[in-house]
Design a protein around this motif. Structure first.
Motif, PDB file in Angstrom:
ATOM      1  N   THR A 113      -6.586   0.029  -0.235  1.00 61.40           N
ATOM      2  CA  THR A 113      -7.298   0.668   0.865  1.00 61.40           C
ATOM      3  C   THR A 113      -8.132  -0.343   1.651  1.00 61.40           C
ATOM      4  O   THR A 113      -8.302  -1.493   1.232  1.00 61.40           O
ATOM      5  CB  THR A 113      -8.230   1.762   0.322  1.00 61.40           C
ATOM      6  N   ARG A 152       7.658   1.707   2.676  1.00 60.49           N
ATOM      7  CA  ARG A 152       7.055   0.943   1.586  1.00 60.49           C
ATOM      8  C   ARG A 152       7.692  -0.441   1.524  1.00 60.49           C
ATOM      9  O   ARG A 152       8.818  -0.673   1.994  1.00 60.49           O
ATOM     10  CB  ARG A 152       7.275   1.654   0.241  1.00 60.49           C
ATOM     11  N   THR A 184       1.506  -6.408   3.765  1.00 60.63           N
ATOM     12  CA  THR A 184       1.626  -5.036   4.229  1.00 60.63           C
ATOM     13  C   THR A 184       2.225  -5.058   5.633  1.00 60.63           C
ATOM     14  O   THR A 184       2.692  -6.100   6.098  1.00 60.63           O
ATOM     15  CB  THR A 184       0.263  -4.321   4.232  1.00 60.63           C
ATOM     16  N   GLY A 229      -6.474   4.565   6.800  1.00 58.55           N
ATOM     17  CA  GLY A 229      -5.638   3.464   6.351  1.00 58.55           C
ATOM     18  C   GLY A 229      -5.178   2.539   7.450  1.00 58.55           C
ATOM     19  O   GLY A 229      -3.995   2.193   7.544  1.00 58.55           O
ATOM     20  N   THR A 252      -2.979   0.111   5.765  1.00 58.31           N
ATOM     21  CA  THR A 252      -3.427   0.187   4.376  1.00 58.31           C
ATOM     22  C   THR A 252      -3.216   1.604   3.844  1.00 58.31           C
ATOM     23  O   THR A 252      -2.806   2.500   4.595  1.00 58.31           O
ATOM     24  CB  THR A 252      -4.917  -0.190   4.263  1.00 58.31           C
ATOM     25  N   ALA A 253      -3.501   1.820   2.581  1.00 59.27           N
ATOM     26  CA  ALA A 253      -3.352   3.148   1.987  1.00 59.27           C
ATOM     27  C   ALA A 253      -4.499   4.041   2.433  1.00 59.27           C
ATOM     28  O   ALA A 253      -5.644   3.593   2.525  1.00 59.27           O
ATOM     29  CB  ALA A 253      -3.336   3.040   0.465  1.00 59.27           C
ATOM     30  N   TYR A 304       2.111   7.419  10.246  1.00 60.77           N
ATOM     31  CA  TYR A 304       2.470   6.785   8.981  1.00 60.77           C
ATOM     32  C   TYR A 304       3.980   6.767   8.743  1.00 60.77           C
ATOM     33  O   TYR A 304       4.504   5.885   8.051  1.00 60.77           O
ATOM     34  CB  TYR A 304       1.802   7.507   7.806  1.00 60.77           C
ATOM     35  N   PRO A 319       0.829  -1.213   0.000  1.00 63.72           N
ATOM     36  CA  PRO A 319       0.000   0.000   0.000  1.00 63.72           C
ATOM     37  C   PRO A 319       0.861   1.260   0.000  1.00 63.72           C
ATOM     38  O   PRO A 319       1.918   1.308   0.629  1.00 63.72           O
ATOM     39  CB  PRO A 319      -0.810  -0.122   1.288  1.00 63.72           C
ATOM     40  N   ASN A 320       0.389   2.266  -0.723  1.00 61.59           N
ATOM     41  CA  ASN A 320       1.126   3.521  -0.833  1.00 61.59           C
ATOM     42  C   ASN A 320       0.611   4.508   0.202  1.00 61.59           C
ATOM     43  O   ASN A 320      -0.482   5.043   0.069  1.00 61.59           O
ATOM     44  CB  ASN A 320       0.956   4.095  -2.248  1.00 61.59           C
ATOM     45  N   PHE A 321       1.388   4.739   1.269  1.00 64.62           N
ATOM     46  CA  PHE A 321       1.022   5.746   2.257  1.00 64.62           C
ATOM     47  C   PHE A 321       2.025   6.897   2.161  1.00 64.62           C
ATOM     48  O   PHE A 321       2.772   7.190   3.091  1.00 64.62           O
ATOM     49  CB  PHE A 321       0.965   5.177   3.678  1.00 64.62           C
ATOM     50  N   ALA A 341      -1.742   2.946  -4.248  1.00 64.16           N
ATOM     51  CA  ALA A 341      -2.761   3.847  -3.710  1.00 64.16           C
ATOM     52  C   ALA A 341      -4.129   3.193  -3.640  1.00 64.16           C
ATOM     53  O   ALA A 341      -5.017   3.649  -2.899  1.00 64.16           O
ATOM     54  CB  ALA A 341      -2.829   5.112  -4.555  1.00 64.16           C
TER      55      ALA A 341
END
Length: 300
Positions: free
Chosen positions: A128, A99, A147, A179, A163-164, A94, A74-76, A125
């Motif tokens: 989610t 990543r 993740t 997220g 999660t994103a 975060y 997931p992209n945070f 992204a």
């Protein structure tokens, strides 16, 4: 001693079934060794269960799940997050998570291994809460989640998956979901997967309720209908985790969908390797099964 000194070969013992309680929940039984036989994971398959009677009992229901769902990397992104939130505590939370680029490859790897099976891969992204909890993912025959897991030792009930962040795509964009998927979110949804693989650090952790066991992510997924769950007992770096998962899925295919034998094969490959032979890289992966019939996956 934890296990009696027995002659494994003479008694033809092939499997160790564990019903862990208390501190034994955190014990990596596969890494035990004896003077005569060496590391047990070389000779025995190990499986955990919360109830022996349920494990050996009749399978209560047959799931109608299909395909493989993959949720990874997931992209945070903190820069993107800062555009929609002035909450410093949110960005600070975060910032402790990096990543996981190695996990992003698992979707294409699984698709190549099982070309006749539909694979739904969600990452970046799009990874989610709402996507992970969507019906296609919860109905996957195998659900692979790669993740970060979050576990608070001071508050062991606080455990979940990172999660994103979900952002509304409107002119007045605001963060709709920060997220974080908690075990309470999991307990609000049914899961029909025969196998859920949580490729995340400390995903077996949670609050210990004595004789009832540890209530964490694995417990939550099993309580909501999943047949079996693979999780981790401690933190394992991204790269060896990704490599272990590749070897697990390759062994799952080679062993006709038998997850117990596949986990043992992945462990053995690490034991016999040079770089990742130390138990810290492989003994933390454990399989918990509700009923023994879920140990064999017949791909649709």
């Amino acid at each position: 001693e934890i296990l009696p000194d027995i002659d494994i070969a003479k008694r033809k013992i092939e499997r160790l079934i564990i019903v862990p309680d208390g501190d034994f929940h955190l014990f990596p039984f596969g890494s035990l060794s004896t003077q005569e036989h060496g590391v047990l994971a070389e000779h025995l398959t190990t499986v955990r269960t919360s109830s022996v009677s349920r494990y050996f009992g009749d399978r209560a229901e047959v799931t109608s799940s299909s395909g493989i769902g993959v949720f990874s990397d997931p992209n945070f992104n903190l820069d993107t997050l800062a555009q929609y939130s002035n909450d410093a505590s949110l960005t600070n939370w975060y910032s402790q998570f990096q990543r996981l680029p190695w996990t992003a490859e698992i979707g294409s790897y699984i698709q190549d291994l099982f070309p006749k099976t539909k694979v739904k891969h969600i990452s970046g992204a799009n990874a989610t809460n709402s996507e992970l909890l969507s019906y296609p993912m919860r109905n996957s025959q195998i659900l692979h989640i790669a993740t970060h897991a979050y576990y608070d030792k001071e508050n062991p009930e606080l455990v979940g998956l990172v999660t994103a962040p979900q952002i509304k795509n409107t002119a007045d964009s605001t963060i709709r979901d920060i997220g974080y998927l908690s075990i309470h979110d999991v307990l609000d949804h049914p899961f029909h997967s025969e196998l859920i693989v949580i490729s995340a650090c400390e995903s077996q952790m949670g609050k210990n309720y004595g004789g009832e066991g540890v209530r964490g992510l694995a417990y939550s997924f099993l309580a909501q209908g999943a047949g079996s769950v693979i999780g981790t007992l401690w933190k394992i770096p991204d790269k060896p985790t990704a490599l272990f998962m590749q070897r697990f899925y390759k062994a799952l295919k080679d062993n006709g969908g038998n997850s117990v034998k596949a986990l043992q094969a992945a462990r053995q490959s690490f034991i016999r390797s040079g770089r990742y032979k130390h138990p810290k890289y492989w003994a933390g992966f454990v399989l918990t099964v509700a009923n023994r019939q879920y140990e064999k996956i017949y791909f649709n």
